[in-house]
Design a protein around this motif. Structure first.
Motif, PDB file in Angstrom:
ATOM      1  N   ALA A 154       0.835  -1.203   0.000  1.00 45.15           N
ATOM      2  CA  ALA A 154       0.000   0.000   0.000  1.00 45.15           C
ATOM      3  C   ALA A 154       0.872   1.257   0.000  1.00 45.15           C
ATOM      4  CB  ALA A 154      -0.920   0.008   1.211  1.00 45.15           C
ATOM      5  N   LEU A 155       1.924   1.227   0.807  1.00 45.53           N
ATOM      6  CA  LEU A 155       2.804   2.393   0.893  1.00 45.53           C
ATOM      7  C   LEU A 155       3.486   2.651  -0.452  1.00 45.53           C
ATOM      8  CD1 LEU A 155       4.221   4.567   2.591  1.00 45.53           C
ATOM      9  CD2 LEU A 155       5.963   2.878   3.151  1.00 45.53           C
ATOM     10  N   LEU A 156       3.945   1.575  -1.058  1.00 43.47           N
ATOM     11  CA  LEU A 156       4.650   1.705  -2.325  1.00 43.47           C
ATOM     12  C   LEU A 156       3.736   2.290  -3.406  1.00 43.47           C
ATOM     13  CD1 LEU A 156       7.513   1.136  -3.054  1.00 43.47           C
ATOM     14  CD2 LEU A 156       6.895  -1.202  -3.659  1.00 43.47           C
ATOM     15  N   ALA A 157       2.514   1.821  -3.464  1.00 43.18           N
ATOM     16  CA  ALA A 157       1.572   2.342  -4.464  1.00 43.18           C
ATOM     17  C   ALA A 157       1.398   3.843  -4.263  1.00 43.18           C
ATOM     18  CB  ALA A 157       0.234   1.626  -4.344  1.00 43.18           C
ATOM     19  N   ARG A 158       1.230   4.265  -3.012  1.00 39.98           N
ATOM     20  CA  ARG A 158       1.034   5.696  -2.731  1.00 39.98           C
ATOM     21  C   ARG A 158       2.263   6.510  -3.131  1.00 39.98           C
ATOM     22  NH1 ARG A 158      -1.552   4.070   2.059  1.00 39.98           N
ATOM     23  NH2 ARG A 158      -3.804   4.220   1.726  1.00 39.98           N
ATOM     24  N   LEU A 159       3.431   6.033  -2.725  1.00 43.84           N
ATOM     25  CA  LEU A 159       4.656   6.794  -3.002  1.00 43.84           C
ATOM     26  C   LEU A 159       4.952   6.842  -4.507  1.00 43.84           C
ATOM     27  CD1 LEU A 159       7.027   5.541  -0.135  1.00 43.84           C
ATOM     28  CD2 LEU A 159       5.788   7.719  -0.240  1.00 43.84           C
ATOM     29  N   GLN A 160       4.746   5.745  -5.190  1.00 44.65           N
ATOM     30  CA  GLN A 160       5.003   5.731  -6.637  1.00 44.65           C
ATOM     31  C   GLN A 160       4.094   6.712  -7.363  1.00 44.65           C
ATOM     32  OE1 GLN A 160       4.524   1.651  -7.765  1.00 44.65           O
ATOM     33  NE2 GLN A 160       6.666   1.106  -7.342  1.00 44.65           N
ATOM     34  N   LEU A 161       2.824   6.722  -6.985  1.00 41.93           N
ATOM     35  CA  LEU A 161       1.879   7.632  -7.627  1.00 41.93           C
ATOM     36  C   LEU A 161       2.264   9.091  -7.379  1.00 41.93           C
ATOM     37  CD1 LEU A 161      -0.048   5.458  -8.625  1.00 41.93           C
ATOM     38  CD2 LEU A 161      -1.883   6.518  -7.333  1.00 41.93           C
ATOM     39  N   THR A 183       5.197  10.406  -6.494  1.00 42.79           N
ATOM     40  CA  THR A 183       6.487  10.876  -7.008  1.00 42.79           C
ATOM     41  C   THR A 183       6.552  10.707  -8.523  1.00 42.79           C
ATOM     42  OG1 THR A 183       7.485   8.701  -6.687  1.00 42.79           O
ATOM     43  CG2 THR A 183       7.776  10.299  -4.907  1.00 42.79           C
ATOM     44  N   GLY A 184       5.668   9.887  -9.084  1.00 47.17           N
ATOM     45  CA  GLY A 184       5.732   9.600 -10.511  1.00 47.17           C
ATOM     46  C   GLY A 184       7.057   8.959 -10.875  1.00 47.17           C
ATOM     47  N   SER A 185       7.681   8.328  -9.906  1.00 49.46           N
ATOM     48  CA  SER A 185       9.034   7.830 -10.115  1.00 49.46           C
ATOM     49  C   SER A 185       9.065   6.311 -10.216  1.00 49.46           C
ATOM     50  CB  SER A 185       9.905   8.281  -8.934  1.00 49.46           C
ATOM     51  OG  SER A 185      11.093   7.514  -8.876  1.00 49.46           O
ATOM     52  N   GLY A 186       9.863   5.825 -11.171  1.00 47.99           N
ATOM     53  CA  GLY A 186      10.109   4.385 -11.265  1.00 47.99           C
ATOM     54  C   GLY A 186      11.269   3.987 -10.383  1.00 47.99           C
ATOM     55  N   GLY A 187      11.715   4.934  -9.529  1.00 51.52           N
ATOM     56  CA  GLY A 187      12.869   4.677  -8.679  1.00 51.52           C
ATOM     57  C   GLY A 187      12.550   3.873  -7.431  1.00 51.52           C
ATOM     58  N   LEU A 188      11.259   3.696  -7.153  1.00 52.68           N
ATOM     59  CA  LEU A 188      10.900   2.977  -5.931  1.00 52.68           C
ATOM     60  C   LEU A 188      10.656   1.497  -6.249  1.00 52.68           C
ATOM     61  CD1 LEU A 188       8.723   5.931  -4.962  1.00 52.68           C
ATOM     62  CD2 LEU A 188      10.238   4.937  -3.255  1.00 52.68           C
ATOM     63  N   ARG A 191      13.287   5.903   2.032  1.00 54.86           N
ATOM     64  CA  ARG A 191      13.569   7.294   2.430  1.00 54.86           C
ATOM     65  C   ARG A 191      14.493   7.956   1.414  1.00 54.86           C
ATOM     66  NH1 ARG A 191      16.557   7.661   7.199  1.00 54.86           N
ATOM     67  NH2 ARG A 191      15.886   9.792   7.647  1.00 54.86           N
ATOM     68  N   TRP A 192      15.508   7.221   0.973  1.00 53.98           N
ATOM     69  CA  TRP A 192      16.423   7.791  -0.030  1.00 53.98           C
ATOM     70  C   TRP A 192      15.670   8.175  -1.305  1.00 53.98           C
ATOM     71  CZ3 TRP A 192      19.715  10.081  -2.972  1.00 53.98           C
ATOM     72  CH2 TRP A 192      19.972   9.642  -4.283  1.00 53.98           C
ATOM     73  N   HIS A 193      14.838   7.268  -1.790  1.00 46.73           N
ATOM     74  CA  HIS A 193      14.190   7.559  -3.069  1.00 46.73           C
ATOM     75  C   HIS A 193      13.147   8.670  -2.965  1.00 46.73           C
ATOM     76  CE1 HIS A 193      16.049   5.106  -6.102  1.00 46.73           C
ATOM     77  NE2 HIS A 193      16.240   4.191  -5.183  1.00 46.73           N
ATOM     78  N   VAL A 194      12.516   8.778  -1.815  1.00 45.73           N
ATOM     79  CA  VAL A 194      11.569   9.879  -1.622  1.00 45.73           C
ATOM     80  C   VAL A 194      12.329  11.217  -1.602  1.00 45.73           C
ATOM     81  CG1 VAL A 194      10.095  10.959   0.134  1.00 45.73           C
ATOM     82  CG2 VAL A 194       9.693   8.593  -0.550  1.00 45.73           C
TER      83      VAL A 194
END
Ligand SMILES: [Zn+2]
Length: 687
Positions: free
Chosen positions: A151-158, A160-165, A321-324
């Protein structure tokens, strides 16, 4: 013509590395009220003392390189880059106006004006420091077990729009049925621009990794971690990213579409990563019950599963934390911006100075609200007359290819028929989309730079994911109108020329046909040829991954392509690094095929007329100089090193010299003698 094949476009990340960079010295930096004019063939950009038969690139571009040093905030400088910088300065004035004069703005103008205003408000951004990251960091901190990860990953990816996570999740056309849009689960999870940066063994690569780790540690320091903890955390990040890099395909492998196509259902996806709850992930991403996926790199997902099982919760938190922080850095205070630039600009690409704030802000408006900004640009800089003329040129080039395909001796009639079918199905998209993107639901505030950026990323992520399961929109563009570039899309089977690339000195309405056909005609031919390069030829007229070649014709093609691969493998980029010509194969084929077509189309267009010599050059010579002058460029050595790993295009010098050696028309135009460096005995020719 730094054009590209668009095969798999993952979500745009709001990361400085992905934003087109462009600009000279501070003293020349002021908004432009109109676009400056540079002629499509610039005699002063030439070096007439150079011998065109020895080094044609120097002959055509020597003057340009001398009078256009690389600006301090750029890693490279080129005709394309300079035009992009002029476009940006032009838009700077427009955005400034929309930021200050708020009366009578349309809804779209309010968004870009206020986005720009908030971005330019450096004092407010400075004052907020690292605070905008807090909600995301708190969510990471609150993770109680690995079960909270999906769930956290889905939220953060959306957000940040980043494929880095850890991985990328996006929509794209089904390779097997181009009319359908399905979910793509791709590889990702890296901070450096390519997996090779983690795997190469030479001293420079090792040094770069050490400096990257030091940067990651300093970013943890900016989040408030003590130095020794930060160093340990950076080591953890390096370890995770290195394992992900090793499990990722190389850029060259990824040019094979069959290696990237593994369609599966939800059960298949879950079987790859049994430790990850995809139901929760999809539900949170707003895609409950999804049952069709393309897992582009299954081995990568197997490695992800191993990592998620073996990593301690604390290490997962460290990595997140790094990727955010990394994704957010460009939108934070100068401490973050400067640290981010120090590694990703200065160290990685050799850039001495950070770009001015106005330029970063214009680039961000383009990255996040590009079609709203593009509408402003097109209204002022791309007339219907310009569209009509460039469309006519496109049709002439297509006609030339039609004739050429019908005459090919090495191809059987059956394959020829299919090739013609594909060519005739190509859709020409010139300048800008027929229908502008509606940003209506995106809220942009005047005093909330970070919030604007996050909402815009969210808007874009959701927009892309919302396409899954819906009818394909063939009118969509994956490039904004002010971009100085063009592309061919194998799934759409269309060619796209942004309005930004159809401007002087690339397309010059005041010039005659010779340089225009050499320059823009060559670009149009280049994009068309992408439909038939080693990668594009594997897709059919509808954009499906489908083999329409007889075995013998495919063999013939591969033999011809191999000639190009062998030729470009000889060229040195910097130090001892040579072109990875398996990576650049498609671009090199497209360059040659493109100019062959442009030549034929130019001859057809001017048949019966008698083009005159100008400035002491024959029309044929001007055609070739016009071609070469799109490619004038200079690069810093660090930039060349990084690009050797990541850029599918050969350096400008070889896009010119490597091409003309294969054209007998060039030898004749400049009366070169046999044995001259620009005359090749065994010429390559694919199309
Ligand atoms: Zn290309």
């Amino acid at each position: 013509m730094s054009a590209r094949t668009h095969l798999l476009l993952l979500a745009l990340a709001a990361c400085p590395g992905l934003l087109a960079a462009q600009t000279p010295t501070r003293s020349t930096e002021a908004p432009l009220t109109s676009l400056p004019y540079t002629p499509g063939l610039d005699v002063s950009a030439m070096d007439k003392f150079a011998d065109p038969c020895v080094d044609f690139y120097r002959f055509a571009c020597g003057g340009w390189m001398k009078s256009n040093p690389i600006p301090p905030d750029e890693s490279r400088w080129s005709v394309y880059g300079k035009l992009a910088w002029e476009n940006q300065r032009f838009l700077w004035g427009i955005l400034d106006g929309l930021a200050n004069g708020t009366a009578g703005r349309s809804a779209a103008q309010q968004k870009i004006g206020d986005y720009f205003a908030a971005c330019m408000d450096e004092a407010a951004v400075e004052k907020s420091g690292a605070r905008p990251l807090k909600p995301a960091l708190d969510r990471i901190f609150r993770m109680k077990s690995k079960r909270d990860l999906p769930a956290l990953l889905a939220r953060l990816q959306l957000a940040t729009g980043s494929g880095g996570l850890f991985f990328g999740f996006d929509s794209n056309q089904d390779y097997a049925d181009a009319t359908q849009v399905i979910a793509f689960a791709g590889a990702g999870g890296l901070g450096l621009p390519d997996r090779d940066f983690y795997t190469k063994d030479d001293d420079k690569s090792k040094e770069l990794r050490a400096r990257y780790a030091a940067h990651v540690a300093r970013m943890f320091g900016l989040l408030g971690d003590p130095p020794d903890a930060a160093t340990r955390e950076a080591a953890t990040v390096m370890e995770i990213e290195t394992r992900l890099a090793r499990a990722s395909l190389t850029r060259t492998e990824r040019r094979d579409p069959y290696k990237l196509f593994h369609k599966t259902d939800a059960r298949g996806l879950k079987a790859l990563t049994p430790g990850f709850d995809w139901d929760v992930y999809l539900e949170t991403a707003g895609l409950p019950g999804l049952n069709t996926f393309n897992v582009t790199e299954p081995d990568f997902y197997r490695e992800l599963d191993r990592q998620w099982r073996s990593l301690a919760l604390a290490d997962i938190k460290t990595y997140l934390r790094w990727h955010v922080a990394h994704a957010g850095a460009p939108f934070l205070s100068s401490a973050f911006v400067n640290e981010d630039f120090d590694f990703f600009g200065r160290t990685l690409y050799g850039v001495p100075e950070l770009r001015s704030r106005w330029k970063r802000c214009v680039a961000l408006v383009d990255a996040q609200l590009g079609e709203a900004l593009g509408e402003e640009y097109v209204r002022r800089a791309f007339s219907p007359e310009l569209k009509r003329r460039t469309l006519h040129m496109t049709e002439q080039i297509e006609r030339a290819m039609d004739d050429d395909l019908g005459r090919l001796e090495w191809m059987s009639a059956a394959t020829q028929q299919k090739a013609l079918e594909k060519l005739r199905a190509i859709v020409n998209k010139i300048g800008y989309p027929d229908k502008w993107r509606d940003y209506g639901s995106l809220e942009v505030g005047r005093n909330d730079f970070f919030g604007n950026a996050e909402r815009a990323s969210l808007f874009e992520s959701r927009r892309r994911l919302a396409k899954i399961g819906k009818p394909l929109d063939r009118g969509e563009w994956s490039m904004t109108p002010l971009t100085v570039n063009a592309y061919y899309d194998a799934h759409m089977n269309d060619i796209n020329f942004a309005a930004g690339v159809l401007q002087p000195p690339l397309y010059d309405p005041k010039m005659d046909d010779a340089p225009n056909y050499g320059n823009t005609g060559g670009t149009i031919g280049h994009e068309l040829t992408h439909g038939f390069d080693d990668e594009g030829r594997q897709f059919d007229a509808q954009g499906n991954l489908k083999d329409w070649w007889t075995e013998k014709d495919a063999r013939e093609f591969n033999g011809r392509a191999q000639c190009i691969v062998d030729q470009y493998a000889q060229y040195t980029i910097v130090d001892d690094i040579r072109i990875n010509s398996r990576l650049t194969e498609g671009e090199d084929i497209a360059d040659l095929g493109g100019l062959v077509l442009a030549w034929a189309a130019w001859k057809a267009e001017t048949a019966g007329a008698k083009p005159e010599s100008r400035d002491g050059f024959t029309p044929e010579q001007r055609f070739f100089v016009g071609y070469a002058q799109w490619a004038c460029e200079s690069n810093r050595p660090e930039d060349l090193r990084a690009r050797a790993l990541t850029d599918a295009h050969s350096p400008g010098k070889y896009r010119v010299n490597g091409l003309v050696v294969n054209m007998p028309e060039f030898e004749r135009a400049f009366s070169c003698k046999a044995g001259a460096p620009m005359v090749r005995e065994n010429r390559c020719r694919v199309w």
